[in-house]
Design an enzyme around this catalytic site. Sequence first.
Site, short mmCIF file in Angstrom:
data_model
loop_
_atom_site.label_atom_id
_atom_site.label_comp_id
_atom_site.label_asym_id
_atom_site.label_seq_id
_atom_site.Cartn_x
_atom_site.Cartn_y
_atom_site.Cartn_z
N SER A 255 11.61 -3.52 -0.63
CA SER A 255 10.79 -3.89 -1.80
C SER A 255 10.50 -2.60 -2.56
O SER A 255 10.62 -1.50 -2.01
CB SER A 255 9.47 -4.50 -1.29
N TYR B 251 1.81 -4.18 4.03
CA TYR B 251 3.11 -4.54 3.44
C TYR B 251 3.86 -3.28 3.03
O TYR B 251 5.04 -3.12 3.33
CB TYR B 251 2.86 -5.46 2.23
N1 NAD Z 1 9.12 -12.31 -3.92
C1 NAD Z 1 9.00 -11.05 -4.30
O1 NAD Z 1 8.42 -10.76 -5.35
C2 NAD Z 1 9.61 -9.97 -3.43
C3 NAD Z 1 9.67 -8.66 -3.96
C4 NAD Z 1 10.23 -7.65 -3.20
C5 NAD Z 1 10.72 -7.92 -1.95
N2 NAD Z 1 10.66 -9.20 -1.44
C6 NAD Z 1 11.19 -9.42 -0.10
O2 NAD Z 1 12.20 -10.40 -0.16
C7 NAD Z 1 12.27 -11.09 1.08
C8 NAD Z 1 12.28 -12.60 0.81
O3 NAD Z 1 11.10 -12.94 0.11
P1 NAD Z 1 10.95 -14.31 -0.73
O4 NAD Z 1 10.37 -13.93 -2.03
O5 NAD Z 1 12.18 -15.10 -0.66
O6 NAD Z 1 9.77 -15.00 0.15
P2 NAD Z 1 9.59 -16.51 0.67
O7 NAD Z 1 8.26 -16.53 1.32
O8 NAD Z 1 9.83 -17.48 -0.42
O9 NAD Z 1 10.75 -16.66 1.76
C9 NAD Z 1 10.71 -15.92 2.97
C10 NAD Z 1 11.42 -16.70 4.07
O10 NAD Z 1 11.33 -15.92 5.29
C11 NAD Z 1 10.97 -16.78 6.37
N3 NAD Z 1 10.26 -16.06 7.42
C12 NAD Z 1 9.03 -15.46 7.32
N4 NAD Z 1 8.66 -14.98 8.51
C13 NAD Z 1 9.66 -15.24 9.38
C14 NAD Z 1 9.85 -15.00 10.76
N5 NAD Z 1 8.91 -14.40 11.51
N6 NAD Z 1 11.03 -15.39 11.34
C15 NAD Z 1 11.99 -16.00 10.61
N7 NAD Z 1 11.84 -16.30 9.29
C16 NAD Z 1 10.69 -15.92 8.68
C17 NAD Z 1 10.07 -17.83 5.72
O11 NAD Z 1 9.98 -19.02 6.51
C18 NAD Z 1 10.73 -18.05 4.36
O12 NAD Z 1 11.68 -19.09 4.40
C19 NAD Z 1 11.08 -10.61 1.89
O13 NAD Z 1 11.49 -9.63 2.84
C20 NAD Z 1 10.18 -9.99 0.85
O14 NAD Z 1 9.31 -9.01 1.40
C21 NAD Z 1 10.12 -10.22 -2.17
#
Ligand code: NAD
Length: 274
Positions: free
Chosen positions: A155, A168
Amino acid sequence: MRLQGKTVIVTGAARGVGRACALAFAREGADLALLDVCGDIDGVPYPLGTTSQLAHTAGLCREQGAAVLTAEADIRDRDALRAAVDGTVERFGRVDVLLNNAGIAAPSGRPAHEVTEDEWQVMIDINLTGAWRMTSVVAPLMLAQRSGSVINVASTAGLVGYRNFAGYAASKHGLIGLTKATALDYAPLKVRVNALCPGSIRDDGGAEGRMLSEIARSLGLPVAGHEETFVQSQPMNALIEPEDVAGAALWLASDESRQVTGSVLTVDGGFTAR
Ligand SMILES: NC(=O)c1ccc[n+]([C@@H]2O[C@H](COP(=O)([O-])OP(=O)(O)OC[C@H]3O[C@@H](n4cnc5c(N)ncnc54)[C@H](O)[C@@H]3O)[C@@H](O)[C@H]2O)c1
């Protein structure tokens, strides 16, 4: 067909970035193992992906012609991860790409000294240790075949701090350290490890992601209209789409990036360039 003949494991594949990446990989000919916890986790104050969302991702990928395996596994559970990886090898014979994408955004929203031991532990255990754990299960296979690409979804919080998001930010900075160290561990055997640093990603309806609205909630921002608040901090005046992250992941997964390892690629519309 940039991933024809390759097997890709995606964690956190039920929705959001994981779904968009799985779909992009499927379109390019990959076979897929899609993993998600598919259930809520104690201490995480919002709903995580579900069994039906993971099945939906799998269905979308199959429509693209991909062979797909799904596994419900918590990234904190080494035995479950090993079973999922064993099942993948049994079905597809190899693992070429690992996308460590599963992650949580909360518990967050308080200064570091107010975070409890349990809140700190769950954040680090999923966002940082989960990627290490999954890598440690998959890497021996890649090293034995002398090829592989591990992509860690970090991120912008892996590069700069965010107020009231110490856990985070620490987890994502740690993930970048893990990326660089494992890139050096594995480089002699041609296994690559890179990190992606997305900025604020829109909770796209099709991908069903919900992290940005949870970040807004943690910050005490009104969830309705939160997109406009985040856009204001974006040099390109737009949020990142899940497909933008998928495009970068696809390049890192493919042989086009064969000399790229230990790199940290931002997909943040210029946010960290300031
Ligand atoms: N959304 C944003 O703005 C953003 C920005 C930068 C980075 N990210 C990163 O992108 C990645 C995906 O985020 P997203 O936006 O799709 O979020 P999201 O919450 O929509 O999806 C995350 C998925 O990960 C799964 N998950 C969470 N904990 C878990 C565990 N212990 N074991 C297995 N699966 C697990 C959840 O069930 C979910 O389906 C993350 O690592 C997040 O930190 C997101």
